[in-house]
Design an enzyme around this catalytic site. Structure first.
Site, short mmCIF file in Angstrom:
data_model
loop_
_atom_site.label_atom_id
_atom_site.label_comp_id
_atom_site.label_asym_id
_atom_site.label_seq_id
_atom_site.Cartn_x
_atom_site.Cartn_y
_atom_site.Cartn_z
N ARG A 84 0.83 -1.23 0.00
CA ARG A 84 0.00 0.00 0.00
C ARG A 84 0.85 1.27 0.00
O ARG A 84 0.52 2.26 0.65
CB ARG A 84 -0.96 0.00 1.21
CG ARG A 84 -2.07 -1.03 1.09
CD ARG A 84 -3.01 -0.97 2.28
NE ARG A 84 -2.33 -1.37 3.50
CZ ARG A 84 -2.75 -1.06 4.74
NH1 ARG A 84 -3.83 -0.33 4.89
NH2 ARG A 84 -2.08 -1.48 5.78
N GLU A 85 1.95 1.24 -0.77
CA GLU A 85 2.85 2.39 -0.81
C GLU A 85 2.14 3.67 -1.25
O GLU A 85 2.42 4.76 -0.73
CB GLU A 85 4.01 2.12 -1.78
CG GLU A 85 5.02 1.07 -1.31
CD GLU A 85 4.61 -0.35 -1.69
OE1 GLU A 85 3.42 -0.60 -2.00
OE2 GLU A 85 5.47 -1.25 -1.66
N LEU A 86 1.21 3.54 -2.21
CA LEU A 86 0.54 4.75 -2.72
C LEU A 86 -0.33 5.38 -1.64
O LEU A 86 -0.39 6.61 -1.50
CB LEU A 86 -0.32 4.40 -3.94
CG LEU A 86 -0.96 5.60 -4.63
CD1 LEU A 86 0.09 6.52 -5.22
CD2 LEU A 86 -1.93 5.15 -5.72
N ILE A 95 -26.79 3.30 15.78
CA ILE A 95 -26.65 2.18 14.85
C ILE A 95 -25.74 1.09 15.40
O ILE A 95 -25.67 -0.01 14.85
CB ILE A 95 -26.14 2.70 13.48
CG1 ILE A 95 -27.04 3.83 12.96
CG2 ILE A 95 -26.08 1.60 12.44
CD1 ILE A 95 -28.51 3.48 12.83
N GLY A 96 -25.03 1.36 16.47
CA GLY A 96 -24.27 0.27 17.08
C GLY A 96 -22.93 0.67 17.63
O GLY A 96 -22.67 0.60 18.83
N SER A 97 -22.03 1.14 16.76
CA SER A 97 -20.69 1.41 17.26
C SER A 97 -20.60 2.81 17.87
O SER A 97 -21.30 3.73 17.42
CB SER A 97 -19.66 1.26 16.14
OG SER A 97 -19.96 2.11 15.08
N GLU A 105 -19.66 -1.84 20.47
CA GLU A 105 -18.80 -2.56 19.50
C GLU A 105 -17.31 -2.30 19.66
O GLU A 105 -16.56 -2.31 18.67
CB GLU A 105 -19.25 -2.25 18.05
CG GLU A 105 -20.69 -2.65 17.78
CD GLU A 105 -21.14 -2.41 16.33
OE1 GLU A 105 -20.29 -2.40 15.42
OE2 GLU A 105 -22.35 -2.26 16.13
N ARG A 111 -7.68 4.12 -0.25
CA ARG A 111 -8.18 3.31 0.87
C ARG A 111 -8.39 1.88 0.41
O ARG A 111 -8.90 1.63 -0.67
CB ARG A 111 -9.53 3.86 1.36
CG ARG A 111 -9.43 5.04 2.29
CD ARG A 111 -9.31 4.60 3.74
NE ARG A 111 -10.46 3.90 4.26
CZ ARG A 111 -11.39 4.47 5.01
NH1 ARG A 111 -11.32 5.74 5.29
NH2 ARG A 111 -12.39 3.77 5.48
N HIS A 160 -20.74 10.96 8.66
CA HIS A 160 -19.48 10.94 7.90
C HIS A 160 -18.73 12.25 8.02
O HIS A 160 -17.64 12.40 7.50
CB HIS A 160 -19.77 10.61 6.44
CG HIS A 160 -20.52 9.32 6.29
ND1 HIS A 160 -21.90 9.27 6.36
CD2 HIS A 160 -20.11 8.05 6.16
CE1 HIS A 160 -22.29 8.01 6.25
NE2 HIS A 160 -21.22 7.25 6.13
#
Ligand code: GLN
Ligand code: ZN
Length: 757
Positions: A15-17, A432-434, A485, A516, A696
């Site tokens: 994952r260098e990029l 929603i959970g976490s 979670e 990602r 988000h």
């Protein structure tokens, strides 16, 4: 026969990029250093392909973020709001990809969407009324020359005009058609430039051709390419299709003056039939996608040879090709030291697929393949018994009957019973959970994984966090609580690790968006649940409060869709195996006093087939039943929730209702609530919790904002059916914004509740 690759992964084996771009964003490395890192990766990838004897090596498949965005920039499609930032070209590119917040302004990123039926996301180009489309960039030419200077002749790859226009969106009043003429001119110019540079072939990627096409679409495809190809001079043009077959435009494709056509024989169910029935022109080259670019199992040479032998009858030159870009598989097995050869011999990641192409080339060149070592080894691999089935799992799936997929009593009856049972206020609030995965939560997990702390210490810490989280939720005043979670890194990996039948890799990263990556587990064998997975933590959380704590599980379709699936049993069989394992967990939670259970199906929409005619027969037909199987055994009073991270289920609303959950929460805050009126129109029975704020972003929603949102929703959703919650889990957020956001959410719900009285 020659060999070709449609595209190669680009983030680097380690994952260098990703790391280089992150460092660039943080200002740790310079632009020149970032460019150097990128050039090193391109060089390595070209050389790897060359060393493996690939004849058609792609160039311009590299990207700092996404190829659709690259194409837009190449064509001068940069919305004004990004231009106004006055950034240089690379930073402007990143501003479009990730948004920009800084001294020069505050602009959101362009939309990100799933690329066909993959987990890769592309940037949606946005064409404004005054956008002047023309060839302004040089990236494809630069990279072609860069490879040439390394002594490697490449086949430049560009997203084709049809797919580009299908996926782009207009921001103004002009229809897309108004831009077609300029787009066509630009593509013609690209061909001309490559001709001057001495490229032999250019590949136009046209995956949009495998979708259901209307007569207008087909006419448009014809028109675009008649014009683009009219100017093509010496250069040869490959029409590359993938992710399915081109049954709707096969005739047109073979009639147009393309020099080569790339067909997918893995996902293209009708590709072979099309060639057999309608023939293939002997003067064109058929790029035969026979090596699977999406899954990680070894190629079955005998079956591939059968296809090739059929294709040879056309008399056309055949090139052995990947079925799609190799972007969707990890780099190489070489990095998987912990995986034994007994497993590895069954897998081929990108680099091993290059070797397969080379072996197939050798095998097809020979009159007697059986005499070739590689061929006989491969045959033996597929004849040998890879694993012994788990007979009890197989028997349990075989014994399933219609009744196992039906929860009783019917929804309306349950809803009444549950209203009495839980006695929740109107507009109940939940999450929603976490909860935020703070640095200490992550450190605790990694300390345990690396053996720095004992299981007892690890668990004790998690329980402390659970106690804090429950206390926090009580203080905030939420109605239905969660445990938070803290023990989960990833919603699929966590269950995979606790179920029998999964394999995990160390470095098998696959790009998801930007740089990602995700690391999907491999489904190796029959799935079973050796012991309860979540019961301890959930029961502990429930013991701390008089309010209900939701048990939190990942559903079978999501577990399957975010893994590399088996190819020796059907997806349906596999989904039912996972469903039975999760069902056992549901029943254990219920038996231990948990009265509300959420089964997340974050990825249910993702693998909906590209063609409508396949929606049922290939997917919904088992995906919806798999979910129903998980919860059909619970008591009428036990409340089943599900969650989806998106609201683009407008076209399968009925099926979502058919999942027969009691409550569904989903993302709505970013999608202008169109879905809400659609729910009303179809008489959606399931109770709903459309997310009232966007998790988000770190922004804290105000009470008034949330109230306004709720009133809007209430115009279409009956108050008895409405839940109030954020639009997804909070794990990527910090406590600093999470606590006030939830406080505002609860305050807004209370005020609206009061007003409705
Ligand atoms: N329950 C999960 C969470 O809250 C759901 C995650 C998701 O939908 N992607 O994190
Ligand atoms: Zn979600």
């Amino acid at each position: 026969m020659k060999t070709a690759v449609i595209g190669y992964p680009r983030v680097g084996t380690l994952r260098e990029l990703k790391f280089a771009t992150e460092k660039y964003f943080e200002g740790v490395i310079t632009r020149a250093e970032l460019q150097e890192a990128a050039a090193r990766l391109r060089k390595t990838h070209w050389q790897t392909q060359k060393e493996n004897g690939i004849d058609f090596i792609p160039s311009n498949d590299f990207s700092f973020y996404d190829n659709m965005l690259d194409t837009a920039v190449l064509f001068n499609i940069v919305p004004q709001r990004y231009r106004e930032l006055g950034l240089d070209s690379l930073d402007e590119y990143f501003a479009m990809a990730r948004g920009y917040q800084g001294a020069r302004g505050d602009v959101k990123a362009l939309a990100l969407k799933k690329w066909f039926n993959t987990n890769y996301h592309y940037i949606v180009p946005e064409i404004e009324d005054d956008t002047e489309i023309s060839l302004v960039g040089t990236k494809p030419f630069d990279e072609f020359i860069e490879a040439k200077n390394l002594g490697i002749d490449t086949k430049p790859v560009i997203i084709g005009a049809f797919t580009f226009l299908k996926l782009a969106r207009t921001a103004g009043n002009k229809p897309l058609d108004d831009f077609a003429a300029d787009i066509i001119k630009t593509y013609a110019k690209i061909l001309n430039n490559f001709n001057l540079l001495g490229a032999e072939w250019v590949q136009f990627d046209e995956p949009a051709l495998v979708m259901d096409l209307t007569a207008d679409d087909i006419g448009f495809f014809n028109k675009i390419y008649s014009e683009i190809l009219a100017a093509k001079s010496n250069i040869r043009v490959l029409l590359q299709t993938y992710f399915g077959d081109i049954r709707d435009c096969y005739q047109e494709a073979v009639s147009l003056p393309f020099d080569g056509i790339g067909l997918d024989f893995i996902e293209g169910k009708k590709s072979l039939e099309l060639v057999k029935r309608s023939g293939f022109p002997a003067d064109k080259t058929l790029f035969a996608g026979v090596v699977n670019g999406k899954n990680i199992w070894r190629n079955n040479y005998r079956l591939t040879l059968d296809i090739i032998n059929e294709l040879k009858k056309t008399g056309a030159a055949i090139v052995l090709n990947t079925s799609c870009s190799l972007l969707y598989v990890p780099y190489t097995l070489k990095n998987e030291a912990a995986l034994s050869d007994g497993f590895k011999k069954h897998f081929a990641f990108a680099e091993e697929k290059l070797a397969e192409l080379a072996e197939l080339k050798m095998i097809t060149a020979c009159d007697n393949p059986a005499g070739i070592l590689e061929f006989s080894q491969n045959t033996r691999l597929f004849q040998s018994c890879r694993l012994s089935p788990n007979e009890s799992v197989r028997a349990a799936v075989a014994a399933l009957s219609r009744e196992d997929f039906i929860r009783r009593p019917a929804f309306e009856e349950r809803e009444k019973l549950q209203k009495a049972e839980f006695n929740l206020p109107l507009l109940p609030t939940t999450t929603i959970g976490s909860f935020p995965q703070t640095a200490e939560v992550k450190t605790n997990r990694s300390n345990y994984k690396n053996g720095r702390i004992t299981l007892e210490e690890y668990t004790r810490f998690n329980k402390e966090k659970i106690a804090e989280c429950v206390a926090l939720q009580e203080k905030i005043g939420l109605d239905v609580l969660v445990h938070g979670e803290f023990e989960r890194n990833d919603m699929v990996e966590y269950f995979g690790e606790n179920l029998e039948g999964f394999l995990f890799t160390e470095k098998a990263w696959v790009q998801s968006y930007g740089a990602r990556c995700v690391k999907p587990p491999i489904i190796w064998g029959d799935i079973s649940r050796p012991r309860p997975i979540t019961v301890d933590y959930i029961v502990y959380a429930q013991s701390l409060t008089g309010k209900c704590v939701k048990g939190m599980l990942t559903g079978p379709v999501t577990i399957l869709n975010w893994s590399f699936p088996r190819e020796d049993i059907s997806l349906r069989e596999c989904a039912f195996q996972i469903a039975l394992a999760i069902r056992a967990e549901v029943l254990d939670l219920e038996a231990n006093g948990i009265r509300i259970i959420q089964i997340d199906e974050a990825a249910l929409r993702e693998k909906l087939p590209l063609r409508k005619s396949d929606w049922y027969s290939e997917y919904l037909d088992w995906a919806i039943p798999a979910f129903r199987l998980v919860h059909s055994g619970v008591k009428p009073q036990t409340q089943i929730h599900t969650h989806m991270c998106y609201s683009e289920f407008g076209d399968i609303i009925r099926e979502i209702d058919e999942m027969d959950a009691d409550v569904i929460t989903f993302e709505a805050s970013r999608s202008d609530l169109a879905i809400i009126s659609a729910l009303k129109d179809c008489g959606f029975k399931t109770e709903v919790g459309p997310g009232v704020y966007d998790i988000h972003s770190p922004r804290i929603p105000t009470v008034d904002e949330i109230k306004a949102e709720l009133y809007k929703i209430l115009q279409n959703i009956p108050r008895e059916k409405l839940w109030v919650n954020p639009d997804c889990g909070l794990k990527t957020r910090g406590n600093a914004e999470t606590v006030p956001s939830l406080e505002n959410l609860v305050a807004a719900a209370r005020e609206v509740r009061e007003a409705l009285r």
